[in-house]
Design a protein around this motif. Structure first.
Motif, PDB file in Angstrom:
ATOM      1  N   PRO A 147      35.683  34.333  43.358  1.00 43.75           N
ATOM      2  CA  PRO A 147      36.260  35.647  43.685  1.00 43.75           C
ATOM      3  C   PRO A 147      36.778  35.699  45.116  1.00 43.75           C
ATOM      4  N   PRO A 149      37.406  38.557  47.686  1.00 43.02           N
ATOM      5  CA  PRO A 149      37.205  39.992  47.883  1.00 43.02           C
ATOM      6  C   PRO A 149      38.376  40.706  48.557  1.00 43.02           C
ATOM      7  N   THR A 156      36.755  36.464  38.942  1.00 42.03           N
ATOM      8  CA  THR A 156      36.105  35.162  38.920  1.00 42.03           C
ATOM      9  C   THR A 156      36.604  34.456  37.680  1.00 42.03           C
ATOM     10  N   GLU A 173      36.316  41.620  39.150  1.00 38.61           N
ATOM     11  CA  GLU A 173      35.195  42.044  39.989  1.00 38.61           C
ATOM     12  C   GLU A 173      34.827  43.504  39.746  1.00 38.61           C
ATOM     13  N   LYS A 174      35.809  44.321  39.339  1.00 37.83           N
ATOM     14  CA  LYS A 174      35.498  45.725  39.088  1.00 37.83           C
ATOM     15  C   LYS A 174      34.747  45.922  37.765  1.00 37.83           C
ATOM     16  N   PRO A 176      32.566  42.974  36.193  1.00 32.32           N
ATOM     17  CA  PRO A 176      32.226  41.549  36.129  1.00 32.32           C
ATOM     18  C   PRO A 176      31.475  41.116  34.879  1.00 32.32           C
TER      19      PRO A 176
END
Length: 196
Positions: A147, A149, A156, A173-174, A176
């Motif tokens: 990932p 950021p 990922t 990521e929002k 996962p």
């Protein structure tokens, strides 16, 4: 002088009406394809669809449409203001699978140059598929996209490397815990096989 301009205006009016009628017919046809792709639901799970698509490499518009029971529309999805002369872009969606997974968008890219096997992205919604479920089908997964950021669409990515190329799985990521997309990236076709 007025009598000379009237036929010209009439001709222009008829041409505009013909174009409008033609475009209205095209719009109706596109709407029918969109409706048909939503009504025809393949009776397969995501994993069966992945296996069936892998059997179709090199990808063509027709073989992807056949596996997913959808209609792909030619549309440049690159968001580049300059016309793309390298790839033909095809898109479609949604496709509802039997396990509750929804392919919200199918994105197929095929190079104009012979020998390219195509590149296919499936964006997913619906039933959540976690990393453990992916690992139960592909135990050799490797982390290939850690990932970042700093990106608003950070994800990922994990990949497996079957004999035909690379299959990648992305987790945003929002969200996962749920698979968001998968990518088929086949190896280029050898020159000998491209002519067969």
């Amino acid at each position: 002088m007025k009598s000379l301009t009237r036929p010209d205006n009439l001709f222009r009016t008829l041409a505009i009406l013909s174009l409008a009628i033609g475009l209205a017919g095209c719009g109706k046809t596109a709407g029918e394809y969109r409706r048909d792709s939503q009504m025809m639901q393949p009776s397969m799970t995501l994993w069966q669809a992945v296996d069936a698509l892998a059997q179709q490499i090199p990808f063509t518009r027709g073989n992807v449409e056949s596996v997913l029971s959808t209609h792909l529309v030619e549309k440049d999805t690159s968001k580049n203001p300059i016309q793309n002369t390298t790839f033909k872009f095809y898109t479609s969606g949604p496709v509802r699978l039997s396990d509750g997974v929804v392919i919200s968008n199918v994105d197929l890219r095929v190079r104009y140059k012979a020998g390219h096997p195509g590149f296919l992205v499936l964006n997913l919604e619906g039933s959540c598929i976690g990393i453990e479920q992916v690992r139960s089908h592909y135990s050799d997964l490797k982390l290939t996209y850690p990932p970042r950021p700093d990106s608003k669409d950070a994800f990922t990515g994990y990949s497996t490397f079957p004999s035909w190329g690379k299959l990648s799985f992305s987790f945003l990521e929002k969200n996962p815990g749920c698979l968001s997309s998968l990518v088929f990236d086949p190896k280029p076709v050898e020159a000998d096989n491209a002519t067969k």
